[in-house]
Scaffold this motif. Structure first.
Motif, PDB file in Angstrom:
ATOM      1  N   ALA A 409       0.832  -1.201   0.000  1.00  0.00           N
ATOM      2  CA  ALA A 409       0.000   0.000   0.000  1.00  0.00           C
ATOM      3  C   ALA A 409       0.873   1.261   0.000  1.00  0.00           C
ATOM      4  CB  ALA A 409      -0.924  -0.013   1.216  1.00  0.00           C
ATOM      5  N   CYS A 420      -5.458   3.016   5.255  1.00  0.00           N
ATOM      6  CA  CYS A 420      -6.394   2.615   6.309  1.00  0.00           C
ATOM      7  C   CYS A 420      -6.299   1.113   6.566  1.00  0.00           C
ATOM      8  CB  CYS A 420      -7.827   2.990   5.937  1.00  0.00           C
ATOM      9  SG  CYS A 420      -8.093   4.763   5.792  1.00  0.00           S
ATOM     10  N   ALA A 433      -8.751  -5.578   6.359  1.00  0.00           N
ATOM     11  CA  ALA A 433      -8.520  -4.945   5.064  1.00  0.00           C
ATOM     12  C   ALA A 433      -7.461  -3.866   5.179  1.00  0.00           C
ATOM     13  CB  ALA A 433      -9.823  -4.371   4.521  1.00  0.00           C
ATOM     14  N   VAL A 434      -6.679  -3.707   4.093  1.00  0.00           N
ATOM     15  CA  VAL A 434      -5.683  -2.638   3.951  1.00  0.00           C
ATOM     16  C   VAL A 434      -6.062  -1.852   2.702  1.00  0.00           C
ATOM     17  CG1 VAL A 434      -3.249  -2.069   3.672  1.00  0.00           C
ATOM     18  CG2 VAL A 434      -3.919  -4.052   5.057  1.00  0.00           C
ATOM     19  N   GLN A 435      -6.346  -0.562   2.884  1.00  0.00           N
ATOM     20  CA  GLN A 435      -6.874   0.259   1.789  1.00  0.00           C
ATOM     21  C   GLN A 435      -5.968   1.457   1.550  1.00  0.00           C
ATOM     22  OE1 GLN A 435     -11.250   1.161   1.598  1.00  0.00           O
ATOM     23  NE2 GLN A 435     -10.509   3.237   1.969  1.00  0.00           N
ATOM     24  N   ASN A 436      -5.696   1.785   0.279  1.00  0.00           N
ATOM     25  CA  ASN A 436      -4.909   2.964  -0.077  1.00  0.00           C
ATOM     26  C   ASN A 436      -5.526   3.653  -1.289  1.00  0.00           C
ATOM     27  OD1 ASN A 436      -4.196   1.182  -2.126  1.00  0.00           O
ATOM     28  ND2 ASN A 436      -2.112   1.951  -2.257  1.00  0.00           N
ATOM     29  N   ASP A 437      -5.090   4.886  -1.504  1.00  0.00           N
ATOM     30  CA  ASP A 437      -5.525   5.659  -2.674  1.00  0.00           C
ATOM     31  C   ASP A 437      -4.352   5.778  -3.626  1.00  0.00           C
ATOM     32  OD1 ASP A 437      -8.116   6.133  -1.677  1.00  0.00           O
ATOM     33  OD2 ASP A 437      -7.382   7.789  -0.435  1.00  0.00           O
ATOM     34  N   SER A 489     -10.460  -3.213  -6.523  1.00  0.00           N
ATOM     35  CA  SER A 489      -9.742  -2.032  -7.005  1.00  0.00           C
ATOM     36  C   SER A 489     -10.519  -1.343  -8.111  1.00  0.00           C
ATOM     37  CB  SER A 489      -8.346  -2.430  -7.515  1.00  0.00           C
ATOM     38  OG  SER A 489      -7.661  -1.311  -8.016  1.00  0.00           O
ATOM     39  N   ARG A 494      -9.234   3.901  -5.590  1.00  0.00           N
ATOM     40  CA  ARG A 494      -8.918   3.239  -4.335  1.00  0.00           C
ATOM     41  C   ARG A 494      -8.739   1.739  -4.553  1.00  0.00           C
ATOM     42  NH1 ARG A 494     -12.672   5.123   0.337  1.00  0.00           N
ATOM     43  NH2 ARG A 494     -11.436   6.984  -0.134  1.00  0.00           N
ATOM     44  N   THR A 495      -7.792   1.170  -3.791  1.00  0.00           N
ATOM     45  CA  THR A 495      -7.535  -0.278  -3.827  1.00  0.00           C
ATOM     46  C   THR A 495      -7.570  -0.809  -2.401  1.00  0.00           C
ATOM     47  OG1 THR A 495      -6.147  -0.071  -5.788  1.00  0.00           O
ATOM     48  CG2 THR A 495      -5.917  -2.091  -4.484  1.00  0.00           C
ATOM     49  N   ALA A 496      -8.244  -1.949  -2.201  1.00  0.00           N
ATOM     50  CA  ALA A 496      -8.349  -2.560  -0.878  1.00  0.00           C
ATOM     51  C   ALA A 496      -8.034  -4.049  -0.979  1.00  0.00           C
ATOM     52  CB  ALA A 496      -9.728  -2.343  -0.285  1.00  0.00           C
ATOM     53  N   TYR A 498      -7.859  -7.559   1.229  1.00  0.00           N
ATOM     54  CA  TYR A 498      -8.481  -8.044   2.453  1.00  0.00           C
ATOM     55  C   TYR A 498      -8.169  -9.531   2.634  1.00  0.00           C
ATOM     56  CZ  TYR A 498     -11.956  -9.886  -0.802  1.00  0.00           C
ATOM     57  OH  TYR A 498     -12.569 -10.541  -1.831  1.00  0.00           O
TER      58      TYR A 498
END
Length: 508
Positions: A409, A420, A433-437, A489, A494-496, A498
């Motif tokens: 991320a 996040c 979950a690991v989420q980034n922009d 994605s 945004r991509t998450a 999990y």
């Protein structure tokens, strides 16, 4: 090929000619024919016996009357009861008996010699009935001059006072009795034929109704054989057989056959899926092998090239020596890291001790550890866990998964954004979950990123030199724990990533 086709045609023709219905029809026909012949023989024999009994009764009556008439004629003519007197009044006896009986008559001496009457003795000698009468026995023979005529020749010895004084022979026309017997015989046979024909037709209809499902099942099995040869099963056939409403053995056979076909169809489907998986696995193994050799060949080529240059230079160029040592060290470190990652893809986690721990705490510690790296790229990490996320597993292995996801991320996220980490429990499972922009994943590559040595476009990452094994290792670790890993994605947004594990409860 032509020989094979001709063999199949002959086989089908043989099945058609000697099928169950044909055999049963032939068997019934044979039984009816045999029964008809036996019935005809019985009727014919019984009518013949009845006709002979009537004739014998009539002949007995004629014999008794004849003996009475002969005695009376001898008495009327004052004749003795001897052979001479009998021969003397032979003409009168013939006339009297002819008038009385209305039949052909011959008056013979006791040796069969003709004396009088309108019935002549054959030129070729006396008939069998006459020979029997000469021997002292009354006898008769039946002749059939044409199809509608029957004549009975009756010869009787004339016995008076226990002395055989002559023979009297009659010819009796029994055509009426014979014709009536034939008519009765034909009528009975016609009725029997009609009854047998009706019974045969009824049995044929019954057999057709009984064998129709078997013929249908035979047709279906022939189609199934062709389908099996083609490694496929038409699943409409089992459904059609399963709907059989019959309550007898044939219905049960159809339903059992339906279950068998469904099982075979399922096995075929499983075999095809296994075949596809095996082919895919073989392709993946070959691709994995090609990627490993390619990834190892690149650093080895660099190391060998600098080593050859340094050997040829023998330390004359200090800058070359320093650069070569730096490249050799960097490439060997990269190879060492790659080998370690390949080892990580083994099932060693399956043999490590598991325990129940809070995955939220593990994720929180990972976020703290990588916060420094995130700040270097002007990013920050935010965690949000409203409850404990208890799972059973190898904590160090699952920590490695979280580290890899957070590290990716950071590498693929945009600056001045927030990464996040959040998690929750739902339906007995834990989700983290690991989420980034950032730029996100290219469309259609969501599943490809988990393949070994797969890397997205370098323009998507702010760091170079990745081996492309990180997410493959993550998926392997999740499979060890009976969990799963996925990604959602939107390109350019945004991509998450999990992970999903079964929730665990500590025993107090």
């Amino acid at each position: 090929m032509s020989h094979k086709k001709s063999h199949k045609k002959f086989h089908k023709k043989k099945l058609y000619r000697f099928g169950i219905w044909s055999r049963m029809a032939a068997g019934l026909l044979a039984v009816f024919l045999a029964g008809g012949l036996i019935l005809y023989w019985g009727i014919h024999t019984r009518l013949q016996q009845s006709r002979e009994e009537q004739i014998m009764q009539e002949l007995q009556r004629i014999r008794e009357n004849t003996e009475v008439y002969v005695r009376q004629l001898l008495m009327l003519n004052d004749a003795n009861n001897d052979e001479e007197s009998y021969q003397r009044i032979a003409g009168e006896i013939a006339r009297e008996l002819k008038v009385t009986g209305g039949m052909g008559i011959s008056v013979l001496d006791r040796n069969g010699g003709y004396l009088d009457g309108n019935l002549q003795v054959p030129d070729d000698g006396p008939d069998e009935d006459v020979r029997q009468a000469i021997a002292g026995n009354a006898a008769f023979t039946m002749t059939y001059p044409d199809s509608d005529t029957m004549l009975v020749y009756f010869s009787m010895p004339v016995v008076i006072e226990k002395r055989n004084i002559g023979i009297i022979r009659y010819r009796i026309d029994t055509s009426m009795l014979y014709t009536r017997g034939k008519q009765t015989e034909n009528l009975v046979c016609q009725i029997a034929v009609i009854v047998f024909a009706v019974i045969f037709l009824l049995l044929a209809v019954l057999m057709s109704r009984l064998l129709s499902p078997i013929q249908k099942l035979t047709k279906i099995t022939r189609q199934v054989v062709q389908d099996i040869a083609g490694e496929r099963i038409d699943m409409q056939i089992p459904a059609q057989l399963a709907n059989s409403q019959r309550k007898d053995e044939i219905g049960e056979l159809s339903r059992n056959f339906s279950v068998m076909l469904e099982t075979i169809g399922t096995q075929f489907q499983n075999m095809q899926e296994d075949q596809e998986r095996i082919v895919k696995l073989l392709g993946s193994r070959q691709e994995f092998y090609n990627n490993v050799t390619h990834e190892l060949k690149t650093p080895l080529t660099t190391i060998r090239g600098y080593a050859q240059l340094m050997e040829a230079d023998r330390g004359a160029d200090e800058a070359l020596t320093e650069q070569g040592l730096h490249q050799i060290l960097a490439e060997s470190t990269r190879m060492h890291q790659m080998v370690l990652q390949l080892l990580e893809m083994s099932d060693k986690g399956a043999y490590m001790e598991t325990k129940i721990f809070d995955l939220a705490q593990t994720a929180y510690s990972v976020a703290q550890a990588l916060e420094v790296k995130a700040r270097r790229y002007e990013m920050q990490i935010k965690t949000e866990f409203k409850e404990e996320l208890k799972v059973r597993g190898v904590e160090e292995r699952l920590r490695q998964v979280v580290i890899n996801l957070v590290d990716n991320a950071i590498k693929y996220g945009d600056s001045h954004t927030t990464i996040c980490l959040f998690g929750y429990r739902r339906d007995g499972f834990v989700v983290l979950a690991v989420q980034n922009d950032g730029k996100g994943l290219p469309a259609g590559e969501e599943e490809l990123v988990f393949e070994p040595f797969y890397r997205v476009d370098k323009a998507y990452s702010r760091e170079q030199g990745s081996s492309g094994l990180g997410l493959s290792i993550c998926r392997k670790i999740m499979e060890e724990h009976g969990g799963s890993i996925g990604v959602k994605s939107n390109p350019g947004e945004r991509t998450a990533f999990y992970i999903r594990l079964e929730a665990a409860e500590e025993i107090v």
